[in-house]
Motif scaffolding. Structure first.
Motif, PDB file in Angstrom:
ATOM      1  N   LEU A  36       0.823  -1.211   0.000  1.00  0.00           N
ATOM      2  CA  LEU A  36       0.000   0.000   0.000  1.00  0.00           C
ATOM      3  C   LEU A  36       0.858   1.262   0.000  1.00  0.00           C
ATOM      4  O   LEU A  36       0.544   2.239  -0.692  1.00  0.00           O
ATOM      5  CB  LEU A  36      -0.932  -0.001   1.216  1.00  0.00           C
ATOM      6  N   ALA A  37       1.932   1.257   0.754  1.00  0.00           N
ATOM      7  CA  ALA A  37       2.815   2.428   0.790  1.00  0.00           C
ATOM      8  C   ALA A  37       3.463   2.663  -0.569  1.00  0.00           C
ATOM      9  O   ALA A  37       3.539   3.802  -1.056  1.00  0.00           O
ATOM     10  CB  ALA A  37       3.885   2.245   1.870  1.00  0.00           C
ATOM     11  N   THR A  38       3.917   1.602  -1.195  1.00  0.00           N
ATOM     12  CA  THR A  38       4.535   1.731  -2.522  1.00  0.00           C
ATOM     13  C   THR A  38       3.513   2.199  -3.552  1.00  0.00           C
ATOM     14  O   THR A  38       3.790   3.117  -4.332  1.00  0.00           O
ATOM     15  CB  THR A  38       5.145   0.383  -2.956  1.00  0.00           C
ATOM     16  N   GLY A  39       2.339   1.596  -3.537  1.00  0.00           N
ATOM     17  CA  GLY A  39       1.287   2.023  -4.464  1.00  0.00           C
ATOM     18  C   GLY A  39       0.885   3.466  -4.238  1.00  0.00           C
ATOM     19  O   GLY A  39       0.670   4.236  -5.182  1.00  0.00           O
ATOM     20  N   GLY A  40       0.761   3.860  -2.981  1.00  0.00           N
ATOM     21  CA  GLY A  40       0.414   5.249  -2.659  1.00  0.00           C
ATOM     22  C   GLY A  40       1.475   6.223  -3.113  1.00  0.00           C
ATOM     23  O   GLY A  40       1.165   7.302  -3.627  1.00  0.00           O
ATOM     24  N   LEU A  41       2.736   5.834  -2.933  1.00  0.00           N
ATOM     25  CA  LEU A  41       3.837   6.698  -3.373  1.00  0.00           C
ATOM     26  C   LEU A  41       3.779   6.931  -4.883  1.00  0.00           C
ATOM     27  O   LEU A  41       3.876   8.075  -5.349  1.00  0.00           O
ATOM     28  CB  LEU A  41       5.175   6.062  -2.980  1.00  0.00           C
ATOM     29  N   PHE A  42       3.583   5.863  -5.635  1.00  0.00           N
ATOM     30  CA  PHE A  42       3.510   6.011  -7.095  1.00  0.00           C
ATOM     31  C   PHE A  42       2.236   6.726  -7.524  1.00  0.00           C
ATOM     32  O   PHE A  42       2.219   7.464  -8.512  1.00  0.00           O
ATOM     33  CB  PHE A  42       3.639   4.655  -7.786  1.00  0.00           C
ATOM     34  N   ALA A  43       1.153   6.548  -6.785  1.00  0.00           N
ATOM     35  CA  ALA A  43      -0.090   7.248  -7.109  1.00  0.00           C
ATOM     36  C   ALA A  43       0.072   8.755  -6.915  1.00  0.00           C
ATOM     37  O   ALA A  43      -0.363   9.555  -7.752  1.00  0.00           O
ATOM     38  CB  ALA A  43      -1.233   6.718  -6.247  1.00  0.00           C
ATOM     39  N   VAL A  44       0.715   9.156  -5.821  1.00  0.00           N
ATOM     40  CA  VAL A  44       0.950  10.586  -5.578  1.00  0.00           C
ATOM     41  C   VAL A  44       1.866  11.154  -6.657  1.00  0.00           C
ATOM     42  O   VAL A  44       1.624  12.240  -7.196  1.00  0.00           O
ATOM     43  CB  VAL A  44       1.533  10.807  -4.162  1.00  0.00           C
ATOM     44  N   GLY A  45       2.925  10.419  -6.994  1.00  0.00           N
ATOM     45  CA  GLY A  45       3.833  10.880  -8.055  1.00  0.00           C
ATOM     46  C   GLY A  45       3.116  11.017  -9.392  1.00  0.00           C
ATOM     47  O   GLY A  45       3.283  12.010 -10.105  1.00  0.00           O
ATOM     48  N   GLY A  46       2.293  10.038  -9.725  1.00  0.00           N
ATOM     49  CA  GLY A  46       1.529  10.102 -10.977  1.00  0.00           C
ATOM     50  C   GLY A  46       0.554  11.255 -10.978  1.00  0.00           C
ATOM     51  O   GLY A  46       0.396  11.955 -11.987  1.00  0.00           O
ATOM     52  N   PHE A  47      -0.105  11.493  -9.841  1.00  0.00           N
ATOM     53  CA  PHE A  47      -1.056  12.598  -9.741  1.00  0.00           C
ATOM     54  C   PHE A  47      -0.358  13.944  -9.929  1.00  0.00           C
ATOM     55  O   PHE A  47      -0.882  14.832 -10.599  1.00  0.00           O
ATOM     56  CB  PHE A  47      -1.771  12.539  -8.387  1.00  0.00           C
ATOM     57  N   ILE A  48       0.842  14.072  -9.374  1.00  0.00           N
ATOM     58  CA  ILE A  48       1.607  15.317  -9.555  1.00  0.00           C
ATOM     59  C   ILE A  48       1.942  15.521 -11.031  1.00  0.00           C
ATOM     60  O   ILE A  48       1.796  16.629 -11.563  1.00  0.00           O
ATOM     61  CB  ILE A  48       2.879  15.306  -8.680  1.00  0.00           C
ATOM     62  N   PHE A  49       2.372  14.474 -11.714  1.00  0.00           N
ATOM     63  CA  PHE A  49       2.672  14.582 -13.146  1.00  0.00           C
ATOM     64  C   PHE A  49       1.424  14.947 -13.947  1.00  0.00           C
ATOM     65  O   PHE A  49       1.481  15.738 -14.889  1.00  0.00           O
ATOM     66  CB  PHE A  49       3.295  13.298 -13.677  1.00  0.00           C
ATOM     67  N   ILE A  50       0.296  14.378 -13.580  1.00  0.00           N
ATOM     68  CA  ILE A  50      -0.962  14.702 -14.274  1.00  0.00           C
ATOM     69  C   ILE A  50      -1.310  16.167 -14.083  1.00  0.00           C
ATOM     70  O   ILE A  50      -1.676  16.866 -15.045  1.00  0.00           O
ATOM     71  CB  ILE A  50      -2.106  13.794 -13.772  1.00  0.00           C
ATOM     72  N   LEU A  51      -1.177  16.677 -12.873  1.00  0.00           N
ATOM     73  CA  LEU A  51      -1.491  18.089 -12.608  1.00  0.00           C
ATOM     74  C   LEU A  51      -0.560  19.030 -13.373  1.00  0.00           C
ATOM     75  O   LEU A  51      -1.002  20.030 -13.940  1.00  0.00           O
ATOM     76  CB  LEU A  51      -1.418  18.385 -11.113  1.00  0.00           C
ATOM     77  N   VAL A  52       0.718  18.718 -13.396  1.00  0.00           N
ATOM     78  CA  VAL A  52       1.681  19.556 -14.124  1.00  0.00           C
ATOM     79  C   VAL A  52       1.379  19.530 -15.615  1.00  0.00           C
ATOM     80  O   VAL A  52       1.359  20.566 -16.277  1.00  0.00           O
ATOM     81  CB  VAL A  52       3.131  19.104 -13.834  1.00  0.00           C
TER      82      VAL A  52
END
Length: 114
Positions: A89-105
């Motif tokens: 869950l921690a690994t998935g959450g980390l990649f989800a947050v990173g992906g969300f940041i890339f989507i916003l940018v």
């Protein structure tokens, strides 16, 4: 003594007509050659774009495989500290947050260019 005025005008008009005919034929040939050149350049550009797209897709697939490998490695690293489920869950959450940041940018850049 021969001068320009001594010549018969009939052959000149025939030669002028022939020159105009040759000019029209040559012009048509040049236009057709230019059209063929443009077609060839367009084909080469399409091939180049397709080649670039294929290379980009291959790069994306390889990057995804690498991302999965790093995810698995991170999960295995975190298992002793968090347990199996929490590490995943921690690994998935980390990649989800990173992906969300890339989507916003990316979204903000698209909106600024529109």
């Amino acid at each position: 003594m021969s001068t320009v005025l001594d010549k018969n005008p009939a052959p000149q008009s025939e030669s002028f007509t022939e020159l105009l005919r040759q000019l029209a034929t040559s012009s048509a040939t040049v236009v057709q050659d230019e059209i063929e050149l443009l077609k060839q350049e367009a084909k080469e550009k399409v091939r180049s774009i397709l080649s670039g797209m294929v290379m980009a897709v291959i790069g994306i697939v390889l990057s995804l495989v690498a991302l999965l490998s790093f995810s698995a490695a991170l999960i295995f690293y975190l298992i002793p500290y968090l347990g199996v489920i929490n590490a995943a869950l921690a690994t998935g959450g980390l990649f989800a947050v990173g992906g969300f940041i890339f989507i916003l940018v990316g979204y903000s850049k698209l909106n600024s260019n529109a």
